[in-house]
Motif scaffolding. Structure first.
Motif, PDB file in Angstrom:
ATOM      1  N   ALA A 194       0.833  -1.208   0.000  1.00 46.45           N
ATOM      2  CA  ALA A 194       0.000   0.000   0.000  1.00 46.45           C
ATOM      3  C   ALA A 194       0.870   1.262   0.000  1.00 46.45           C
ATOM      4  O   ALA A 194       0.587   2.232  -0.724  1.00 46.45           O
ATOM      5  N   LEU A 195       1.958   1.237   0.781  1.00 45.77           N
ATOM      6  CA  LEU A 195       2.870   2.392   0.786  1.00 45.77           C
ATOM      7  C   LEU A 195       3.455   2.609  -0.617  1.00 45.77           C
ATOM      8  O   LEU A 195       3.549   3.739  -1.108  1.00 45.77           O
ATOM      9  N   HIS A 197       2.099   1.784  -3.459  1.00 47.38           N
ATOM     10  CA  HIS A 197       1.053   2.363  -4.326  1.00 47.38           C
ATOM     11  C   HIS A 197       0.995   3.880  -4.160  1.00 47.38           C
ATOM     12  O   HIS A 197       0.924   4.630  -5.143  1.00 47.38           O
ATOM     13  N   ALA A 198       1.011   4.321  -2.892  1.00 44.11           N
ATOM     14  CA  ALA A 198       0.870   5.756  -2.629  1.00 44.11           C
ATOM     15  C   ALA A 198       2.086   6.529  -3.165  1.00 44.11           C
ATOM     16  O   ALA A 198       1.930   7.563  -3.819  1.00 44.11           O
ATOM     17  N   TYR A 202       2.149   9.105  -6.310  1.00 45.09           N
ATOM     18  CA  TYR A 202       2.475  10.504  -6.029  1.00 45.09           C
ATOM     19  C   TYR A 202       3.565  11.035  -6.966  1.00 45.09           C
ATOM     20  O   TYR A 202       3.538  12.207  -7.350  1.00 45.09           O
ATOM     21  N   THR A 211      -5.430  12.583  -6.919  1.00 45.26           N
ATOM     22  CA  THR A 211      -4.606  11.437  -6.501  1.00 45.26           C
ATOM     23  C   THR A 211      -3.529  11.879  -5.516  1.00 45.26           C
ATOM     24  O   THR A 211      -3.174  11.140  -4.603  1.00 45.26           O
ATOM     25  N   ALA A 215      -3.001  10.125  -1.912  1.00 42.63           N
ATOM     26  CA  ALA A 215      -1.693   9.457  -1.754  1.00 42.63           C
ATOM     27  C   ALA A 215      -1.004   9.946  -0.481  1.00 42.63           C
ATOM     28  O   ALA A 215      -0.496   9.153   0.318  1.00 42.63           O
ATOM     29  N   ALA A 218      -2.708   8.655   2.626  1.00 38.69           N
ATOM     30  CA  ALA A 218      -2.416   7.223   2.788  1.00 38.69           C
ATOM     31  C   ALA A 218      -1.031   7.034   3.410  1.00 38.69           C
ATOM     32  O   ALA A 218      -0.858   6.233   4.337  1.00 38.69           O
ATOM     33  N   ILE A 219      -0.043   7.779   2.937  1.00 39.11           N
ATOM     34  CA  ILE A 219       1.322   7.657   3.474  1.00 39.11           C
ATOM     35  C   ILE A 219       1.330   8.028   4.960  1.00 39.11           C
ATOM     36  O   ILE A 219       1.933   7.338   5.791  1.00 39.11           O
ATOM     37  N   GLN A 246      -4.924   1.850   2.840  1.00 36.10           N
ATOM     38  CA  GLN A 246      -4.728   1.076   1.617  1.00 36.10           C
ATOM     39  C   GLN A 246      -5.783   1.425   0.570  1.00 36.10           C
ATOM     40  O   GLN A 246      -5.505   1.408  -0.623  1.00 36.10           O
ATOM     41  N   ALA A 249      -4.666   4.690  -0.955  1.00 37.59           N
ATOM     42  CA  ALA A 249      -3.539   4.415  -1.849  1.00 37.59           C
ATOM     43  C   ALA A 249      -4.067   3.807  -3.149  1.00 37.59           C
ATOM     44  O   ALA A 249      -3.568   4.103  -4.240  1.00 37.59           O
TER      45      ALA A 249
END
Ligand code: FE2
Length: 382
Positions: A194-195, A197-198, A202, A211, A215, A218-219, A246, A249
Motif C-alpha cells: 500500500a505504501l 502504491h501511494a 504521487y 490522486t 496518496a 495514505a502515506i 490502503q 492508496a
C-alpha cells in the motif's frame, strides 16, 4: 491534460460492514453468486459466514476456493468453468489481492468470451465484466477497488497486467474485523504494498490533485499505524486505519497508475513465485533513489508525510530523508534487506529487466529507464 477517475460505485468501510454488503447484494436482485476465494479462508469458516448471510437473504452461492497466491490462467479457467456450470449471475471475491484478481479475470472472460490472455494490456475488452462484489481481508493491494488485474501465465513465467475500465468491482467491502487474524508477515507485506502504491502514484507522470491528496493521506496513515498493525494484529483501530490507508492508496494508483517498483516487482514475483508486497518493499527505496534525479521535490513531500521535519531541507535532502524513512519502516516491520535473500540470481537480471520494461505499470514512472538502468536498480537491490 484531461484525466478520468475510476472507483467502484459503492464502497463499504468499517467494522461490521460485511452485513451491509450482504444487504447490498440482496437489494441488487442477484440470484446466484460464485464466491472466489482460497482454501485457508474456506477452512477457517469465513466463506461459510458469507454464504450464511446470503442464504438468509435468498441468494444462492457456489464456492471456488482454488485461487493460488499468485493467481494463474488455470485458476481463472477453473473458476470460470464452475461459474458456467452453475449459471451464476454475479461474482463475490473474498480475500486479498489474489482472489480479487482471479475473480476479475473470471468475470471479465465470462462476459467477453475468449481467454484471459486476450485482455493483457490496457482496455482490451469490449464489455463490462459480470458484477463483482469484492470483500477484502488484507490491507492491502486495494484490488477490491481497482481496475488492475494481475494474472500469472504459468507457461511464460510472467505476470500479465490487465488494466481495464471493465474490471472495476461494483462494490468494495473493507470490514477490518476480517483483517484481525492476519499474520504479522502478511500484514507487513501488504502494508508495504500500500505504501508503494501511494508513493508511486504521487511521483507518477499521471498524478492529479485528486490522486495527490489521497496518496499523501495514505502515506501519513501507513506511517502512523502499520507498525502497530504488524506488532498487535488484534488492534482493531490500527486495522481500520490501515484499511482506510490502503483504500486511499488504491484511489491514487488506480487513477495515477504506478512506476518501476511494480513493473520490476511483477517480474520478481512471476519468475520466483514471491509475495508481491515483499518484492515491492525491497525495491521501493532503490527505485525512488533513481527517481530522485527528476522528482526530488515530490519525494520531499513523501518525507514530510512520513513524519520527517523537512523545514530547511533542499529537495535532494528531502528525497534522501524519504528514502531513509521508507527503509526504516521496512526494517521495523521485518522486510528482508535485499532480493538475494528472496532467491533472486544475478544471471536472471537481463531477463527480468527485459520484461520489466514491457510492463504497463512502468509507463508512468517519472523517468524512463534504459535496460542498463533497470538492470542496475535490480543489482543495487540484491
Ligand atoms: Fe501492488
Amino acid at each position: 491534460m484531461t484525466s478520468a477517475f475510476f472507483i467502484p460505485t459503492v464502497n463499504l468501510m468499517g467494522a461490521g460492514c460485511l452485513k451491509d454488503a450482504a444487504d447490498n447484494i440482496q437489494s441488487q436482485g442477484f440470484k446466484k453468486g460464485l464466491i472466489v476465494t482460497d482454501k485457508i479462508l474456506n477452512q477457517i469458516g469465513v466463506v461459510k459466514k458469507i454464504q450464511d448471510l446470503l442464504t438468509e437473504r435468498g441468494v444462492g452461492t457456489v464456492v471456488f476456493d482454488g485461487t493460488q497466491p499468485n493467481p494463474t490462467i488455470s485458476n481463472v479457467n477453473g473458476g470460470l468453468a464452475l461459474l458456467k456450470e452453475n449459471d451464476c449471475d454475479f461474482v463475490v471475491s473474498l480475500g486479498g489481492g489474489s482472489p480479487h484478481d482471479c475473480a476479475k479475470g473470471i468475470a471479465l472472460v465470462a462476459s467477453n468470451g475468449g481467454e484471459i490472455a486476450d485482455y493483457e494490456g490496457v482496455d482490451q475488452s469490449a464489455k463490462p465484466m459480470l458484477p463483482l462484489i469484492a470483500i477484502n481481508t488484507t490491507a492491502g493491494t486495494a484490488s477490491e477497488m481497482t481496475r488492475f488485474c494481475i494474472i500469472t501465465d504459468e507457461e511464460r513465467h510472467i505476470k500479465m497486467a490487465i488494466v481495464d475500465k471493465h474490471t472495476t468491482p461494483l462494490v468494495s467491502v473493507n470490514d477490518p474485523e476480517l483483517m484481525l487474524a492476519k499474520p504479522a508477515s502478511l500484514t507487513a507485506a501488504t502494508g508495504m504494498d500500500a505504501l508503494t502504491h501511494a508513493v508511486e502514484a504521487y511521483v507518477s507522470t499521471a498524478a492529479t490533485p485528486i490522486t495527490d491528496a489521497v496518496a499523501i493521506k495514505a502515506i501519513e496513515l501507513i506511517q502512523a499505524h502499520l507498525r502497530t498493525a504488524v506488532k498487535d494484529g488484534g488492534n482493531l483501530e490500527a486495522r481500520e486505519q490501515m484499511a482506510y490507508a490502503q483504500f486511499m492508496a488504491g484511489m491514487a494508483f488506480n487513477n495515477a497508475s504506478l512506476g518501476y517498483v511494480h513493473a520490476m516487482a511483477h517480474q520478481l514475483g512471476g519468475f520466483y513465485d514471491l509475495p508481491h508486497g515483499v518484492c515491492n518493499a525491497v525495491l521501493l527505496p532503490h527505485v525512488q533513489r533513481y527517481n530522485s534525479q527528476v522528482v526530488p521535490d515530490r519525494l520531499r513531500d513523501v518525507a514530510k508525510a512520513m513524519g520527517v521535519d523537512v523545514e530547511g531541507l533542499t529537495p535532494e535532502q528531502g528525497a534522501d530523508a524519504a528514502i531513509a524513512a521508507i527503509v526504516d519502516l521496512a526494517k521495523d516491520v521485518g522486510i528482508p534487506a535485499g532480493i538475494k535473500e528472496l532467491g533472486a540470481k544475478s544471471e536472471d537480471i537481463p531477463t527480468l529487466a527485459d520484461n520489466a520494461l514491457k510492463d504497463a505499470c512502468g509507463f508512468t514512472n517519472p523517468k524512463q529507464a534504459t535496460h542498463e538502468e533497470i538492470s542496475a536498480i535490480f543489482e543495487a537491490a540484491m
